[in-house]
Design an enzyme around this catalytic site. Structure first.
Site, short mmCIF file in Angstrom:
data_model
loop_
_atom_site.label_atom_id
_atom_site.label_comp_id
_atom_site.label_asym_id
_atom_site.label_seq_id
_atom_site.Cartn_x
_atom_site.Cartn_y
_atom_site.Cartn_z
N ASP A 36 5.47 3.30 -2.16
CA ASP A 36 6.03 2.01 -2.55
C ASP A 36 6.49 2.00 -4.01
O ASP A 36 6.38 0.99 -4.69
CB ASP A 36 5.02 0.89 -2.30
CG ASP A 36 4.40 0.98 -0.92
OD1 ASP A 36 5.17 1.09 0.04
OD2 ASP A 36 3.17 0.99 -0.81
N LYS A 54 11.44 4.01 -4.21
CA LYS A 54 12.28 5.20 -4.01
C LYS A 54 13.61 4.82 -3.38
O LYS A 54 14.63 5.42 -3.68
CB LYS A 54 11.57 6.20 -3.09
CG LYS A 54 10.32 6.80 -3.70
CD LYS A 54 9.63 7.72 -2.74
CE LYS A 54 9.02 7.03 -1.54
NZ LYS A 54 7.88 6.15 -1.84
N ASN A 84 6.23 4.40 9.35
CA ASN A 84 5.18 3.93 8.44
C ASN A 84 5.78 3.72 7.05
O ASN A 84 5.18 3.07 6.20
CB ASN A 84 4.00 4.92 8.37
CG ASN A 84 4.43 6.37 8.18
OD1 ASN A 84 5.60 6.70 8.35
ND2 ASN A 84 3.49 7.22 7.85
N ALA A 85 6.96 4.28 6.82
CA ALA A 85 7.64 4.10 5.54
C ALA A 85 8.44 2.80 5.54
O ALA A 85 8.83 2.32 6.61
CB ALA A 85 8.58 5.27 5.30
N GLY A 86 8.67 2.27 4.38
CA GLY A 86 9.52 1.09 4.27
C GLY A 86 10.32 1.20 2.99
O GLY A 86 9.76 1.18 1.91
N HIS A 87 11.63 1.41 3.12
CA HIS A 87 12.48 1.57 1.93
C HIS A 87 13.42 0.37 1.83
O HIS A 87 14.14 0.06 2.77
CB HIS A 87 13.27 2.88 2.01
CG HIS A 87 12.38 4.09 1.93
ND1 HIS A 87 12.81 5.36 2.11
CD2 HIS A 87 11.04 4.19 1.67
CE1 HIS A 87 11.80 6.22 1.97
NE2 HIS A 87 10.71 5.52 1.72
N ARG A 141 0.71 -5.99 4.35
CA ARG A 141 -0.63 -6.02 3.76
C ARG A 141 -0.54 -6.14 2.24
O ARG A 141 0.34 -5.52 1.62
CB ARG A 141 -1.39 -4.72 4.08
CG ARG A 141 -1.82 -4.59 5.51
CD ARG A 141 -2.58 -3.30 5.72
NE ARG A 141 -1.72 -2.12 5.65
CZ ARG A 141 -2.16 -0.87 5.78
NH1 ARG A 141 -3.44 -0.63 5.97
NH2 ARG A 141 -1.33 0.14 5.73
N ARG A 178 -1.08 -5.12 -1.40
CA ARG A 178 -1.36 -3.80 -1.98
C ARG A 178 -2.43 -3.92 -3.05
O ARG A 178 -2.48 -4.92 -3.77
CB ARG A 178 -0.09 -3.21 -2.59
CG ARG A 178 0.98 -2.95 -1.56
CD ARG A 178 2.26 -2.41 -2.18
NE ARG A 178 3.30 -2.28 -1.17
CZ ARG A 178 4.59 -2.56 -1.37
NH1 ARG A 178 5.01 -2.96 -2.55
NH2 ARG A 178 5.45 -2.44 -0.38
P1 IMP Z 1 -0.40 6.34 8.33
O1 IMP Z 1 0.73 7.00 7.61
O2 IMP Z 1 0.02 5.12 9.09
O3 IMP Z 1 -1.19 7.30 9.18
O4 IMP Z 1 -1.44 5.79 7.23
C1 IMP Z 1 -2.24 6.66 6.42
C2 IMP Z 1 -2.38 6.08 5.02
O5 IMP Z 1 -1.15 6.19 4.32
C3 IMP Z 1 -2.76 4.59 4.98
O6 IMP Z 1 -3.61 4.36 3.88
C4 IMP Z 1 -1.43 3.91 4.75
O7 IMP Z 1 -1.58 2.65 4.15
C5 IMP Z 1 -0.75 4.91 3.85
N1 IMP Z 1 0.70 4.85 3.90
C6 IMP Z 1 1.49 5.40 4.83
N2 IMP Z 1 2.78 5.20 4.54
C7 IMP Z 1 2.82 4.53 3.38
C8 IMP Z 1 3.87 4.07 2.55
O8 IMP Z 1 5.07 4.26 2.81
N3 IMP Z 1 3.49 3.41 1.42
C9 IMP Z 1 2.19 3.23 1.09
N4 IMP Z 1 1.19 3.66 1.83
C10 IMP Z 1 1.48 4.31 2.97
#
Ligand code: IMP
Length: 429
Positions: A13, A16, A38-41, A301, A303
């Site tokens: 976060d 980028k 799981n990423a958010g850009h 969530r 941070r």
């Molecule tokens: P997962 O990638 O969903 O398996 O999560 C594993 C850990 O990486 C957790 O603590 C997530 O909150 C964290 N996480 C995964 N992707 C990001 C992201 O893009 N930004 C911040 N935290 C991330």
């Protein structure tokens, strides 16, 4: 001509998306090489806010080919939804290419992610629940479904049957509800039809592009401290988030990478569980969260927030070999009387300057701070380094000194134009 990797230097976060978007203005290709939705850009253009989870942010630039490479795990439903969202906003997505080798996130991966998390009790990682870990686990176990299989109806049917049997057994073992194979086949087959025209040999495309002197931006997702090998394991994601992941996740050889730009926030945040030495669990942490709108792009969530930790960023500079750093969200720090920067840790009475990634060691780390005077001015309209308040300049210079790497850009707002360029050459493609 340049091939540039953009990589996060903390726990994700770091903005980028904005830096990739900045570089993408002059690029031919923008490539996602790791992670999934799981990423958010986020990219802000004028009044328009674009949030991406799967598609590379370069898609916003006409002329850019946006590649989802081998190292990515793709949720077909999320991709199809993002594609539709782009088309609804009049953005042509024809130039997206998806690697045949990328792995597919299936519904059982999401179920297992949630079930495994809840079975961990206090040891929860706080995953995003998107099925990322189980999908990468299948990949490494050589039991996953690749995109090339998804888009071939016959192969998909056979592979899915085998995978469903295996994964339903696992779900049942955990006491979960087995999933319906027929329903999944139907739903994912229709996604596959949408995806099929985008599928390509992306490693070959990128190799040829490099030989033809194209400009390529590698858009790292997540960040160094979430890297499966170099992060704070086990509190990490499951992909290769570091700059080296750009080669692993694309098939582009290391000799073709010209430069790595690291992105670091002017303070520190983390989502999910795990060690965080400079975390502020007081009013100051809340103030940073509210000012910086520190809520997850993917999950919403809140941070966890804390002071800038130069031990972490110095470590990231080393692991990624960064040429320059884009320091983001400096505007969030306006209005603090005093700012703290962690210079080193004390662990068991010893001074520690090199980041120990082991969580049990980090739990004993006491951050040692240097205090710097803050500034009151709103800096969101400042466009040159010299026009920043003296204390803001001092903060940036001190950070660069402690990180032992130059700052090439300072970001003072979400919009593309809210950027102060200190080294234009470094940011040139
Ligand atoms: P997962 O990638 O969903 O398996 O999560 C594993 C850990 O990486 C957790 O603590 C997530 O909150 C964290 N996480 C995964 N992707 C990001 C992201 O893009 N930004 C911040 N935290 C991330």
């Amino acid at each position: 001509m340049a091939n540039v990797v953009v990589v996060g230097m903390q726990w994700g976060d770091e903005a980028k998306g904005k830096v990739v978007d900045y570089l993408a203005q002059d690029a031919d290709y923008v490539v996602r090489y790791n992670g999934g939705n799981n990423a958010g850009h986020t990219v802000v253009l004028g009044d328009e806010v674009y949030k991406f989870h799967t598609v590379p942010v370069g898609v916003l630039n006409e002329g850019v080919t946006a590649i989802i490479a081998d190292g990515v795990v793709l949720d077909p439903k999320v991709f199809v939804g993002e594609l539709q969202g782009l088309r609804d906003r009049g953005i042509g997505a024809e130039k997206i290419k998806i690697s045949r080798n990328a792995h597919v996130i299936m519904p059982y991966h999401r179920s297992l992610d949630l079930i495994e998390e809840s079975s961990k009790g206090d040891g929860k990682l706080g995953t995003t629940g998107r099925g990322i870990g189980p999908c990468y686990a299948d990949k490494v176990s050589r039991t996953g479904i690749r995109i090339v299989e998804l888009v071939d109806p016959q192969r998909f049917r056979t592979k899915l049957a085998w995978c469903m049997e295996r994964n339903n057994r696992l779900i049942s073992f955990y006491g979960g509800e087995p999933l319906d194979e027929k329903e999944i086949y139907k739903e994912y087959s229709s996604c596959a039809e949408v995806i099929a025209p985008f599928v390509a040999d992306t490693a070959m495309i990128l190799y040829n592009a490099s030989r033809e002197c194209a400009d390529i931006v590698f858009e790292g997702a997540h960040a160094t401290l979430l890297d499966i090998d170099h992060g704070t394991y086990p509190f990490v994601t499951s992909s290769h988030c570091v700059a080296g992941g750009a080669c692993i996740g694309t098939g582009v050889p290391p000799t073709m990478i010209d430069r790595v730009i690291g992105v670091a926030k002017s303070y520190t945040t983390r989502v999910g569980a795990g060690p965080f030495p400079t975390e502020l669990t007081d009013e100051t942490g809340d103030r940073i969260r509210e000012k910086g709108n520190e809520y997850g792009t993917t999950t919403g969530r809140p941070r966890r927030c804390g002071w800038f930790d130069s031990v972490i960023v110095r470590y990231s500079a080393r692991i990624n070999g960064v040429a320059g750093i884009a320091l983001s969200l400096l505007d969030v720090l306006s209005g603090f009387d005093t700012l703290k920067v962690c210079t080193h840790y004390e662990i068991d009475g010893e001074k520690v300057t090199d980041f120990p990634t082991d969580p049990t060691v980090l739990d004993r780390a006491v951050p040692v701070y240097e205090e710097l005077p803050g500034w009151d001015e709103d800096i969101t309209q400042v466009r040159s380094f010299q026009d920043l308040p003296a204390n803001a300049r001092r903060y940036v210079e001190r950070a660069a000194h402690l990180i032992e790497a130059p700052v090439c850009m300072v970001s003072v707002g979400r919009r593309r134009d809210q950027s102060i360029v200190l080294d234009a050459e470094m940011l040139q493609m």
